[in-house]
Design a protein around this motif. Structure first.
Motif, mmCIF file in Angstrom:
data_model
loop_
_atom_site.group_PDB
_atom_site.id
_atom_site.type_symbol
_atom_site.label_atom_id
_atom_site.label_comp_id
_atom_site.label_asym_id
_atom_site.label_seq_id
_atom_site.Cartn_x
_atom_site.Cartn_y
_atom_site.Cartn_z
ATOM 1 N N GLU A 404 88.743 10.687 -29.864
ATOM 2 C CA GLU A 404 89.925 10.817 -29.006
ATOM 3 C C GLU A 404 89.523 10.790 -27.532
ATOM 4 O O GLU A 404 88.493 11.335 -27.150
ATOM 5 N N LYS A 405 90.350 10.171 -26.712
ATOM 6 C CA LYS A 405 90.061 10.138 -25.290
ATOM 7 C C LYS A 405 90.203 11.530 -24.672
ATOM 8 O O LYS A 405 89.455 11.913 -23.780
ATOM 9 N N ARG A 406 91.195 12.284 -25.133
ATOM 10 C CA ARG A 406 91.412 13.636 -24.605
ATOM 11 C C ARG A 406 90.942 14.637 -25.645
ATOM 12 O O ARG A 406 91.581 14.844 -26.666
ATOM 13 N N LYS A 407 89.798 15.238 -25.403
ATOM 14 C CA LYS A 407 89.248 16.203 -26.364
ATOM 15 C C LYS A 407 89.932 17.561 -26.251
ATOM 16 O O LYS A 407 89.961 18.337 -27.204
ATOM 17 N N TYR A 408 90.484 17.852 -25.071
ATOM 18 C CA TYR A 408 91.133 19.143 -24.824
ATOM 19 C C TYR A 408 92.528 18.857 -24.270
ATOM 20 O O TYR A 408 92.664 18.324 -23.163
ATOM 21 N N ARG A 409 93.557 19.218 -25.022
ATOM 22 C CA ARG A 409 94.932 18.948 -24.611
ATOM 23 C C ARG A 409 95.647 20.261 -24.299
ATOM 24 O O ARG A 409 95.819 21.098 -25.188
ATOM 25 N N LEU A 410 96.031 20.448 -23.060
ATOM 26 C CA LEU A 410 96.743 21.649 -22.655
ATOM 27 C C LEU A 410 98.143 21.657 -23.276
ATOM 28 O O LEU A 410 98.784 20.602 -23.397
ATOM 29 N N LYS A 413 102.531 20.662 -19.774
ATOM 30 C CA LYS A 413 102.220 19.730 -18.693
ATOM 31 C C LYS A 413 102.114 20.424 -17.341
ATOM 32 O O LYS A 413 101.458 19.927 -16.418
ATOM 33 N N ASP A 414 102.769 21.590 -17.215
ATOM 34 C CA ASP A 414 102.705 22.332 -15.956
ATOM 35 C C ASP A 414 101.303 22.851 -15.650
ATOM 36 O O ASP A 414 101.013 23.223 -14.514
ATOM 37 N N LEU A 415 100.441 22.903 -16.677
ATOM 38 C CA LEU A 415 99.076 23.387 -16.477
ATOM 39 C C LEU A 415 98.156 22.294 -15.940
ATOM 40 O O LEU A 415 97.026 22.577 -15.538
ATOM 41 N N VAL A 416 98.645 21.065 -15.928
ATOM 42 C CA VAL A 416 97.847 19.928 -15.477
ATOM 43 C C VAL A 416 98.054 19.712 -13.980
ATOM 44 O O VAL A 416 99.126 19.939 -13.440
ATOM 45 N N GLY A 417 96.963 19.286 -13.306
ATOM 46 C CA GLY A 417 97.084 18.905 -11.896
ATOM 47 C C GLY A 417 97.187 20.061 -10.929
ATOM 48 O O GLY A 417 97.809 19.929 -9.863
ATOM 49 N N PHE A 440 91.113 18.239 -16.260
ATOM 50 C CA PHE A 440 92.552 18.482 -16.421
ATOM 51 C C PHE A 440 93.327 18.011 -15.190
ATOM 52 O O PHE A 440 94.382 18.552 -14.862
ATOM 53 N N ARG A 441 92.774 17.012 -14.499
ATOM 54 C CA ARG A 441 93.417 16.326 -13.372
ATOM 55 C C ARG A 441 93.749 17.273 -12.231
ATOM 56 O O ARG A 441 94.747 17.076 -11.509
ATOM 57 N N ALA A 442 92.951 18.285 -12.072
ATOM 58 C CA ALA A 442 93.167 19.229 -10.974
ATOM 59 C C ALA A 442 92.715 18.608 -9.653
ATOM 60 O O ALA A 442 91.798 17.785 -9.619
ATOM 61 N N ASP A 443 93.369 19.024 -8.579
ATOM 62 C CA ASP A 443 93.006 18.614 -7.224
ATOM 63 C C ASP A 443 92.162 19.736 -6.640
ATOM 64 O O ASP A 443 92.669 20.831 -6.378
ATOM 65 N N THR A 525 90.749 29.241 -20.155
ATOM 66 C CA THR A 525 91.085 29.989 -18.937
ATOM 67 C C THR A 525 92.420 29.530 -18.352
ATOM 68 O O THR A 525 93.258 30.357 -17.953
ATOM 69 N N LEU A 526 92.627 28.233 -18.287
ATOM 70 C CA LEU A 526 93.893 27.712 -17.749
ATOM 71 C C LEU A 526 95.083 28.180 -18.576
ATOM 72 O O LEU A 526 96.138 28.545 -18.034
ATOM 73 N N ILE A 527 94.926 28.197 -19.889
ATOM 74 C CA ILE A 527 96.020 28.666 -20.754
ATOM 75 C C ILE A 527 96.258 30.159 -20.546
ATOM 76 O O ILE A 527 97.401 30.617 -20.424
ATOM 77 N N LYS A 528 95.179 30.913 -20.470
ATOM 78 C CA LYS A 528 95.295 32.364 -20.340
ATOM 79 C C LYS A 528 95.917 32.770 -19.000
ATOM 80 O O LYS A 528 96.690 33.733 -18.918
#
Length: 820
Positions: A404-410, A413-417, A440-443, A525-528
């Motif tokens: 899979e291209k995305r091994k970790y799927r949040l 969608k609000d957690l992305v970027g 996770f496409r964070a800036d 961590t992002l989920i938590k």
């Protein structure tokens, strides 16, 4: 005359070519083509690095070629026309290929038709010249040829002398390296007790001096720390397993993050006070799940990283993890370990020996890492980045089932970027953290610790702020508080797993991350950070008696615990879920002599299958986290869905035991956890907590009567291993597997006059028999070794029978001891 000379010289060379044999070096052979190809690459890499061979070769190319014979593959090097070059390359090859040997093939070039035609043509021309000028020039030519031949022979002999001199130098160096490597075992029995007693004496003296001071608690921890001795013993057990060919490489799916967590946790156990900065720089393409051998991969990484941690000059060690696609199925997983280390002699880096001056063992862990790497079909390579910086490259072929291209799927969608600011004292660590969040496409912005200290930035443009815990100040917390009043602003405390500082968290800090980080750690961590936590389990303080206790803190040590303390535990069934055979043996040794029934499985899936098949109640499950096929988290969640396991306690086995990992264990349904490496006192506490049995220390303790074993002094052997009976029995068992048949091997070596092999056997047995307390066998081995040293091999025949007799006595005693 010149034509006659050319003709005779040609005939001379043809005769030489006809009588000479063509020699090859056979490096390796086997049915596994991938392994042979990997060995070929390893040889080519070593050849490029070896300047000695390159200079003496004088332009010759020693190419390695793979030949298929029936169903097997043979890796050979050659051909060699020069015996000196053959000997030189053979000695160098033996350093990396201990099973290499020389194969000679006869050259039949004289029988080829074109050569015969050429010779006949030259004979015709020379005969015509000879008839026109008479016989005298022929004799002159022959004498001239003889003179020229003698002259060239003289030059050749001088060159041969130089080659032989160089050859002898290399041979002496090779023998020295071999001797050092084997001395790691030969001196083990004589010196391991010195290390233990010396350390204990110094520690106890220090403890007496600081007994009434706050330092006593720290010194007491050191007194209970057997890391140095356990390292020597653990590597010895692994060495013996390699010797007896008991190491089996598995090929199963596992979570790569769990391997890295276990590596960090086990290293932290030993180097917590070192203030080392360990960085996991993981590429985004590294798969979450892969297929290989997780146990031995972890062991290799631990041994390699341990060397770099011990020798790093600036206290920072970075391991880069990347992948490269192969033409065939799978990937190459590449580990690049970087540190400021100056390695003077790379050729001997992976050879183990005992350092007389420091009285410490050197390189045993690296030797084990090298052997495991080759068994797994991997490669190890050392390169200099500059004068004081070294990079080690470890390459391992893996397979990936789910690409899979995305091994970790949040989950949202609000957690992305997210907009994130990272401030860390270590720039390498900050870059590695940036890479993990960028997945996770964070800036992400990175600010150095120096610039941050000079001026606090504008936090309002960020959603997450990750700051090194040593940079939090009252001023920083004030600025954070102002931003939190206006917007949803998450604060992460970045903490070093290997630091002795434990700074209390401020109320404004949302979560703490223990470095080194992994991709799954950041994912969790992002989920938590944006999930409201709900307590689903009752703690031990608020339990009403209808549920099993849940212990979120580590189990305390129960004092004065010995193996005999476990004999009073009865009427219980315990399941061990652990894929490391060494850890399995430790559990079986501790619990095997008690009245507890113990079952063992290798992974979570096997545990699920076992529980569905068995009818009786399981009281406690000791569950490892890092396992192939199905990890401990997944297996526990499945078990907790079935009500029949409500009264089964699940105790996790964790090397890392970080706050993040403990929370994951609690969420999956654990009742408690034990830290690796396992401690006898904590295991007893856990058993007592869930079995609700009478403390065996209150009832009379079972004390076994002393027994006498012919040829085996158990007291000396146990004392050599610092009174660690568990490891002593493990070493005995591995000794039996590796050397119980060495009597017939010794007889065959004597009969075939293979004195070099006998010497290696003596060096191995000399150290091992001394370690386990086999004095009589030790004396016999020492005498045989002395005869080899003093060049009296003719006396070895008289030792064949006595070697076998003493070995039989020793093996019988070991078998009896292991039974009782």
């Amino acid at each position: 005359m010149s034509k006659i000379y050319r003709f005779l010289l040609l005939v001379f060379l043809l005769v030489q070519a006809a009588t000479a044999g063509t020699n090859f070096i056979i490096l390796d052979s086997g049915d596994d083509k991938e392994k042979i190809v990997a060995q070929k690459k390893h040889y080519e890499a070593r050849l490029e690095q070896d300047k000695t061979v390159e200079s003496l070769a004088n332009g010759s190319k020693f190419q390695a070629v793979i030949k298929k014979v029936d169903a097997s593959y043979i890796l050979r090097v050659g051909p060699f026309k020069s015996n000196d070059l053959l000997a030189l390359v053979y000695l160098k090859a033996k350093e990396s290929f201990p099973n290499a040997f020389i194969l000679e093939e006869k050259n039949l070039v004289l029988k080829s038709e074109p050569i015969i035609q050429t010779v006949e043509k030259k004979i015709y021309i020379d005969r015509e010249v000879a008839e026109t000028k008479g016989d005298d020039p022929l004799w002159v030519a022959m004498f001239a040829l003889a003179f020229v031949g003698i002259f060239f022979m003289f030059l050749s002999s001088e060159q041969m002398k130089r080659m032989r001199l160089e050859h002898e130098k290399i041979k002496l160096k090779h023998e020295s390296l071999e001797l050092k490597q084997n001395e790691a075992l030969s001196s083990m029995g004589e010196n391991i007790q010195i290390i233990a007693k010396e350390t204990m004496n110094h520690t106890h003296q220090l403890a007496e001096k600081v007994k009434e001071t706050p330092l006593y608690d720290d010194v007491e921890k050191v007194m209970n720390n057997e890391n140095e001795l356990l390292d020597v013993t653990g590597d010895l057990v692994k060495f013996l397993r390699l010797k007896s060919k008991k190491v089996v490489i598995q090929h199963e799916v596992f979570n790569f993050n769990h391997v890295l967590n276990e590596v960090a946790g086990l290293l932290n156990t030993k180097y917590k006070q070192n203030e080392i900065e360990l960085v996991f720089d993981i590429d985004k393409d590294v798969p979450k799940y892969m297929m290989s051998d997780s146990v031995h991969l972890g062991q290799i990484l631990i041994n390699l990283l341990e060397y770099f941690i011990q020798n790093s000059q600036n206290k920072e060690v970075k391991i880069e993890v990347t992948t490269v696609k192969e033409k065939k199925k799978g990937l190459n997983l590449i580990f690049k370990i970087n540190a400021d280390i100056n390695i003077e002699d790379k050729e001997t880096l992976f050879n183990s020996y005992y350092d007389e001056e420091s009285r410490r063992y050197v390189g045993l862990g690296l030797f084990v890492a090298k052997e495991l790497t080759y068994l797994m079909g991997g490669e190890l390579d050392i390169t200099d980045k500059n004068y004081e910086s070294t990079m080690l490259v470890f390459t391992l072929h893996i397979e990936v089932q789910n690409n899979e291209k995305r091994k970790y799927r949040l989950p949202d969608k609000d957690l992305v970027g997210k907009k994130i600011l990272i401030v860390d004292r270590s720039h390498s660590s900050a870059l590695a953290t940036q890479k993990l969040f960028a997945y996770f496409r964070a800036d992400i912005d990175i600010l150095s610790a120096e610039m941050f200290s000079e001026q606090i930035p504008d936090f309002t443009q960020y959603e997450i702020f990750a700051l090194s815990n040593t940079l939090f100040t009252t001023k920083v917390f004030g600025a954070i508080e102002q931003v939190k009043k206006k917007q949803d602003f998450k604060i992460i405390s970045l903490e070093n797993l290997f630091t002795s500082k434990d700074i209390p968290l401020n109320k404004h800090v949302d979560i703490r991350l223990k470095k080194p980080l992994t991709q799954e750690y950041v994912f969790d961590t992002l989920i938590k950070l944006y999930t409201v936590k709900e307590d689903s389990k009752k703690s031990s303080e608020e339990n009403d008696g209808t549920e099993l206790m849940v212990y979120s803190e580590a189990f305390q040590d129960t004092p004065n615990i010995t193996l005999e303390s476990f004999h009073s535990l009865v009427d219980a069934h315990i399941l061990i879920v652990e894929n490391d055979i060494v850890n399995q043996n430790i559990f079986l040794e501790i619990l095997g002599k008690s009245n507890i029934k113990v079952s063992v499985v290798n992974n979570g899936q096997e545990a699920i299958d076992f529980l569905h098949d068995v009818q009786e109640h399981i009281d406690i499950i000791f569950m490892d986290i890092n396992m192939p096929v199905m990890d401990g988290y997944t297996a526990t969640k499945i078990m907790r869905k079935e009500s029949r396991f409500d009264q089964t306690a699940i105790v996790f086995l964790s090397a890392l035991a970080s706050e993040h990992e403990i929370e994951k264990m609690l969420e999956s349904g654990m009742n408690g956890y034990l830290s690796k490496p396992l401690k006898l006192e904590q295991l007893y506490t856990a058993l007592k907590a869930f079995l609700n049995q009478v403390d065996p220390l209150i009832s009379p303790m079972y004390v076994p009567s002393p027994m006498v074993f012919e040829g085996l002094n158990v007291e000396v052997g146990v004392e050599n291993l610092n009174d660690n009976i568990i490891f002593y029995k493990q070493v005995l068992q591995e000794f039996m597997d590796a050397y119980s048949q060495s009597g017939s091997i010794f007889e065959g070596l004597v009969r075939e006059q293979r004195y070099g092999q006998i010497k290696v056997l003596c060096l191995d047995m000399k150290g091992l028999t001394g370690t386990i307390g086999a004095k009589e066998m030790h004396i016999i081995i020492n005498e045989i070794h002395q005869h080899l040293i003093y060049k009296k091999p003719e006396l070895l025949h008289s030792y064949v029978k006595i070697y076998q007799t003493k070995l039989d006595e020793l093996t019988r005693s070991i078998e009896i001891y292991l039974e009782v």
